[in-house]
Design a protein around this motif. Structure first.
Motif, short mmCIF file in Angstrom:
data_model
loop_
_atom_site.label_atom_id
_atom_site.label_comp_id
_atom_site.label_asym_id
_atom_site.label_seq_id
_atom_site.Cartn_x
_atom_site.Cartn_y
_atom_site.Cartn_z
N ALA A 86 39.51 36.60 32.22
CA ALA A 86 40.96 36.62 32.46
C ALA A 86 41.25 37.22 33.83
O ALA A 86 42.11 36.72 34.58
CB ALA A 86 41.67 37.42 31.37
N MET A 87 40.54 38.29 34.18
CA MET A 87 40.71 38.93 35.48
C MET A 87 40.38 37.96 36.62
O MET A 87 41.14 37.83 37.58
CB MET A 87 39.81 40.17 35.58
CG MET A 87 39.85 40.88 36.91
SD MET A 87 38.53 42.13 37.06
CE MET A 87 39.04 43.32 35.84
N ALA A 88 39.26 37.27 36.50
CA ALA A 88 38.83 36.36 37.57
C ALA A 88 39.81 35.20 37.74
O ALA A 88 40.21 34.88 38.87
CB ALA A 88 37.43 35.82 37.25
N LEU A 89 40.21 34.58 36.65
CA LEU A 89 41.13 33.45 36.73
C LEU A 89 42.50 33.88 37.23
O LEU A 89 43.17 33.14 37.96
CB LEU A 89 41.25 32.78 35.35
CG LEU A 89 39.98 32.07 34.87
CD1 LEU A 89 40.14 31.62 33.42
CD2 LEU A 89 39.66 30.87 35.77
N MET A 90 42.93 35.09 36.83
CA MET A 90 44.20 35.63 37.32
C MET A 90 44.15 35.80 38.84
O MET A 90 45.08 35.40 39.54
CB MET A 90 44.48 36.96 36.64
CG MET A 90 45.72 37.68 37.14
SD MET A 90 45.96 39.28 36.32
CE MET A 90 44.53 40.19 36.96
N ASN A 91 43.06 36.37 39.33
CA ASN A 91 42.94 36.58 40.77
C ASN A 91 42.94 35.27 41.54
O ASN A 91 43.61 35.13 42.57
CB ASN A 91 41.63 37.34 41.08
CG ASN A 91 41.69 38.79 40.64
OD1 ASN A 91 42.76 39.34 40.40
ND2 ASN A 91 40.53 39.42 40.52
N VAL A 92 42.18 34.28 41.03
CA VAL A 92 42.12 32.98 41.71
C VAL A 92 43.49 32.32 41.72
O VAL A 92 43.94 31.81 42.76
CB VAL A 92 41.09 32.07 41.03
CG1 VAL A 92 41.18 30.65 41.57
CG2 VAL A 92 39.67 32.60 41.23
N SER A 93 44.16 32.31 40.59
CA SER A 93 45.49 31.68 40.50
C SER A 93 46.47 32.35 41.46
O SER A 93 47.25 31.68 42.15
CB SER A 93 46.03 31.76 39.07
OG SER A 93 45.19 31.09 38.17
N PHE A 94 46.43 33.67 41.50
CA PHE A 94 47.35 34.40 42.36
C PHE A 94 47.07 34.13 43.84
O PHE A 94 47.99 33.88 44.62
CB PHE A 94 47.25 35.91 42.08
CG PHE A 94 48.14 36.74 42.95
CD1 PHE A 94 49.52 36.70 42.80
CD2 PHE A 94 47.60 37.56 43.93
CE1 PHE A 94 50.36 37.46 43.63
CE2 PHE A 94 48.42 38.32 44.76
CZ PHE A 94 49.80 38.27 44.60
N THR B 127 51.05 30.67 36.28
CA THR B 127 49.74 30.68 35.61
C THR B 127 49.10 32.06 35.72
O THR B 127 48.54 32.59 34.76
CB THR B 127 48.81 29.62 36.23
OG1 THR B 127 49.40 28.33 36.07
CG2 THR B 127 47.44 29.63 35.56
N ALA B 128 49.19 32.65 36.92
CA ALA B 128 48.66 33.99 37.12
C ALA B 128 49.37 34.98 36.21
O ALA B 128 48.75 35.91 35.67
CB ALA B 128 48.81 34.41 38.59
#
Length: 276
Positions: A64-72, A136-137
């Motif tokens: 969740a952390m990785a995908l959040m960072n990428v989306s942001f 999404t983020a």
């Protein structure tokens, strides 16, 4: 808490500045790798003798952390950082009011929704893909918050964050290689990536953990509600990103709604969530 907020948002501006030399996915990877290395030294986790359920929670937290960072990071490539954080903040706001049956909380949600609706009246074009990525983020931030509690109860201190950073870095590595965006041997890029990991992850996690031992979660939550404004100010000073009146009004609606939700919560003696 204020220093932690400033650190995170300065890190975001440094990250956007690095997009000229590295793709957003690569910058996200650099942030996670550098944070994982630093935290691995200062907060080494115990990995032997762990139950499978402990690994499931921390791996989900890391993803969740990785995908959040990428989306942001993909969002701030397209739209101003202040707007990205404002839209992203709808995730934590949604978590705060989830399950509430109080009409007052629904009014705060309506205020936040009105703020987002104001963006439709922004002069010029607000990139719809950037908006979708920021939302999404926000959804991933909500998941990150929900996973933080169970992870924190199973992994002491910030050791869960250490494992999560390693998980996220490993998960992003195939994507970085497949896209061909692995940073080259430029020392400046790696140094800036290291600074992003320090500013956006290591420093705020440590400061927030210390702060939560001394202040009420309600005070912490109100201070965290200032994140969108801090993001806009950091982007203005460091990148020259200016927001129009309508965008500032939208941000104000989300900030006021967030503060309102926090103030209307029943008192909790010793709980709190780390910011993302």
């Amino acid at each position: 808490v204020v220093v932690a907020i400033v650190s995170v948002q300065v890190g975001s501006s440094v990250a956007k500045d690095l997009f000229e030399h590295a793709a957003p996915v690569a910058v996200s990877w650099l942030r996670l790798v550098s944070a994982a290395v630093i935290l691995g030294v200062v907060a080494r986790p115990r990995v032997r003798g762990r139950a499978a359920s402990e690994w499931v929670w921390v791996i989900a937290y890391g993803l969740a952390m990785a995908l959040m960072n990428v989306s942001f990071y993909l969002a701030i490539e397209r739209i101003p950082i202040g707007m990205s954080v404002t839209l992203e903040f709808l995730g934590p706001l949604g978590v705060a009011v989830a399950g509430s049956r109080r009409a007052r909380d629904l009014l705060w949600v309506a205020l936040a929704a009105a703020g987002v609706a104001l963006l439709g009246f922004t002069p010029g074009d607000l990139d719809p893909i950037g908006v979708a990525l920021a939302l999404t983020a926000g959804a991933l931030w909500a998941g990150y918050i929900l996973l933080a509690g169970p992870t924190g109860r199973r992994w002491s201190g910030v050791t869960g964050v250490t494992v999560a950073c390693w998980t996220g870095a490993l998960a992003l590595t195939p994507a970085v290689l497949w896209l061909g965006v692995l940073p080259g041997a430029e020392p400046v890029v790696w140094a800036q990536g290291f600074a992003i990991g320090l500013l956006a992850s290591v420093v705020p996690y440590g400061l927030e953990m210390v702060a939560l031992r001394s202040i009420l979660p309600s005070v912490f939550g109100i201070l965290m509600s200032l994140e969108p404004a801090a993001a806009a100010l950091a982007a203005l000073v460091m990148l020259g990103e200016e927001l129009r009146v309508v965008e500032v009004a939208a941000m104000a609606c989300v900030i006021v709604a967030s503060i309102g939700v926090v103030r209307s919560r029943p008192p909790v003696p010793d709980a709190g969530n780390l910011g993302a």
